[in-house]
Write an enzyme that holds these catalytic residues in place. Structure first.
Site, short mmCIF file in Angstrom:
data_model
loop_
_atom_site.label_atom_id
_atom_site.label_comp_id
_atom_site.label_asym_id
_atom_site.label_seq_id
_atom_site.Cartn_x
_atom_site.Cartn_y
_atom_site.Cartn_z
N ASP A 1 44.06 37.23 42.79
CA ASP A 1 43.95 36.14 43.77
C ASP A 1 42.53 36.18 44.33
O ASP A 1 42.17 37.10 45.08
CB ASP A 1 44.99 36.39 44.88
N HIS A 2 41.73 35.21 43.96
CA HIS A 2 40.32 35.24 44.32
C HIS A 2 40.08 34.97 45.82
O HIS A 2 38.97 35.10 46.31
CB HIS A 2 39.55 34.22 43.47
N ARG A 3 41.15 34.64 46.54
CA ARG A 3 40.99 34.54 48.00
C ARG A 3 40.82 35.93 48.60
O ARG A 3 40.28 36.09 49.69
CB ARG A 3 42.22 33.87 48.64
#
Ligand code: CAO
Length: 559
Positions: free
Chosen positions: A531-533
């Site tokens: 999850d690149h968040r």
């Protein structure tokens, strides 16, 4: 807390409003602003919310009573106090006697006497056993989910358990509104028509249907207790269709003239549905939850008004149009298993919410494989089978503890990152019923032998549909191994709210340059989606590199 009597508040001057529903029973624990009764005047129907929280000790009204502002509705005592032990001995004795008789018969209608309001206070609970209704098969079916818990209040028609046969999954609805008092089965049990699944007390005024109505039987709707009441304990008003001027306390702006309770209004607001467009099927055209579900379902169908091909719905996702495949040849439509449908919903949710990145690497597991082969005899002696999986799981735990962000989760709408001190790892298991993810607890504290045995056990339970809900919860990270099936690599979807997932593909001998020559090495392809968040390329790179190093030299797992 001293006992408190709850009275009818200002109901806009309505005199003699009729009690059409009693939504609580003696012994119920109620929350502040929980709906207690539904009153109906010639203009509107109103849900009267609780002005205090506690346990219902006595109900002073019954369906059919006519009430005005200031009339007593019920008496509430402190939570945890046994109703029979209070100073209200006389009336509670009446209640329990009435409750006992209600086990076999409907509550006696209250006498219409204004002079003696307490004479109208009869106990209105009955105890029933819910059994599996006719499910269209003589054989056993799996009870795969218990949707309620002891103490929970349910509405008539609310799903109690989910059954799954090899043909279909179905829900068994509550035969009446009431409170679940005992659950007699466990998820995973085999059941058949007539099996007792739970006991519940019902509001006798709700006229409980015979226990165990058909799973798909449309429930005679009863307004849900709602947490949606307006402030100051004002009654929540559900306008009847003929009510031209909605009172000030009407909840919701859209569809204000529609006849619906606050729970339905709340749901309508969540769906963004204008209630005046919904056809009510309840008494006097009252809109019930099922009407709303049917409306939303119809609205989502391609071709429905406002949802033409190419149009967008909900969050702006274009709908894939339905195709009549039979036009092109023979087809065999099959109902999907519940597991498949739940997986589909989870995958869609994760795909839409999580900005995914996938990173790839190969681990040289030649030495691990040599060691594993050496251990095969011992594995047999121990009655187990040593696949690469327990080594991968163990190495992940070490790399996760060293890179704790990879096992964190977002919370508070993205304001907080929750780091977990524990290391429970989920393992995707391919079963005939669909994909399930049992969770191996405390991987970092277990030996490879223990993990090997647990993987075998959990995979077996998964395939036999015997996993309990708590065996599929609490994971911090997931491993999806297609190593036994094949393939060079894939991009797994993060199992949100986790933030990373490891895909394992089939290990194969590859020529690897060692600085002087190509040597044959057994390489294990790994893919890490994240999850690149939360996870940056650097975090993921460090984790994956450490994992590859650990698998290349498993002695490092001990370090
Ligand atoms: N490379 C090469 N061979 C592998 C391997 C790999 N990465 N992983 C396993 N194998 C081999 C095993 O060594 C075993 O061979 P032997 O019997 O000769 O020793 C064989 O494949 C079968 O392994 P297994 O499936 O019995 O056991 P496992 O521990 O590898 O896996 C489990 C357990 C539950 C993960 C697996 O059975 C499974 O269900 N995998 C599918 C998961 C899935 O569907 N993921 C996709 C999710 S996304 O859609």
């Amino acid at each position: 807390m001293a006992d408190t009597t709850i009275y009818v508040p200002d109901i806009g001057g309505a005199e003699g409003a009729e009690v059409v529903e009693v939504l609580v029973a003696v012994g119920d624990t109620i929350e502040l602003e929980q709906s207690l009764i539904v009153l109906e005047s010639d203009k509107a129907s109103m849900e009267i919310p609780a002005s205090t929280a506690g346990v219902v000790k006595e109900i002073r009204v019954a369906v059919g009573d006519e009430l005005s502002e200031g009339d007593a509705i019920l008496i509430v005592g402190a939570a945890g106090v046994d109703a029979s032990g209070s100073e209200e001995d006389v009336s509670t004795a009446q209640n329990s006697a009435a409750a006992e008789s209600a086990e076999t018969q409907q509550a006696t209608p209250a006498p219409e006497s204004d002079e003696n309001p307490s004479a109208a206070s009869v106990g209105t609970t009955a105890s029933i056993t819910v059994t599996i209704p006719d499910i269209g098969t003589d054989g056993d079916v799996d009870l795969i989910e218990i949707s309620v818990e002891v103490g929970q209040q349910v509405e008539e028609g609310e799903s109690l358990v989910v059954l799954e046969s090899d043909k279909a999954s179905m829900e068994v609805p509550a035969p009446a509104a009431g409170t679940i008092t005992k659950i007699l089965v466990e998820a995973g049990a085999s059941v058949r028509e007539g099996t007792a699944i739970m006991e519940m007390t019902t509001s006798a005024a709700a006229e409980p249907a015979s226990s165990g109505s058909a799973p798909t039987a449309p429930a005679e709707p009863i307004a849900a207790a709602s947490g949606d009441a307006s402030a100051n304990n004002a009654p929540v008003v559900a306008n009847k269709p003929d009510n031209a001027a909605p009172p000030a306390s009407t909840v919701g702006s859209s569809g204000a003239a529609a006849y619906a309770g606050p729970a339905v209004r709340k749901l309508a607001r969540e769906f963004g549905v204008q209630l005046d467009k919904v056809q009510g099927s309840g008494p006097r055209g009252r809109i019930v939850k099922e009407d709303l579900h049917a409306f939303v379902k119809a609205a989502l169908k391609p071709g429905a008004a406002g949802n033409a091909e190419g149009a967008v719905v909900g969050s702006g996702i274009p709908v894939v149009p339905e195709v009549d495949f039979a036009k092109f040849g023979e087809i065999d439509p099959q109902p999907r298993s519940r597991v498949d449908k739940v997986t589909a919903a989870n995958m869609t949710r994760s795909w839409l919410n999580v900005p995914h990145v996938t990173q790839f690497d190969d681990a040289d597991i030649s030495d691990l494989e040599a060691f594993r082969n050496e251990m095969k005899v011992e594995a047999e002696r121990r009655g187990t089978k040593l696949t690469p999986m327990p080594f991968i799981v163990k190495a992940c735990a070490v790399a996760l503890n060293a890179n704790p962000k990879l096992k964190s989760s977002l919370a508070d709408g993205g304001e907080t990152l929750v780091y977990k001190k524990y290391c429970h790892i989920g393992m995707a298991v391919d079963t005939p019923a669909g994909l399930v993810v049992p969770v191996i607890r405390d991987v970092d504290k277990k030996s490879v032998w223990e993990l090997s045995a647990e993987i075998l056990e959990l995979a077996g339970l998964a395939r036999d549909k015997k996993l309990k809900p708590d065996q599929m919860q609490g994971g911090v990270f997931t491993i999806s191994s297609l190593g036994n099936i094949g393939g060079r690599g894939f991009t797994p979807i993060v199992n949100a709210p986790e933030v990373a997932i490891l895909g394992v593909s089939r290990a194969d001998i590859q020529p690897v340059w060692n600085g002087q020559e190509f040597s044959p090495r057994k390489m294990l392809p790994l893919s890490l989606s994240y999850d690149h968040r939360v996870i940056n390329g650097g975090d993921a790179g460090r984790f994956l590199t450490q994992l590859v190093d650990l698998l290349a030299d498993i002695r490092r797992i001990l370090m």
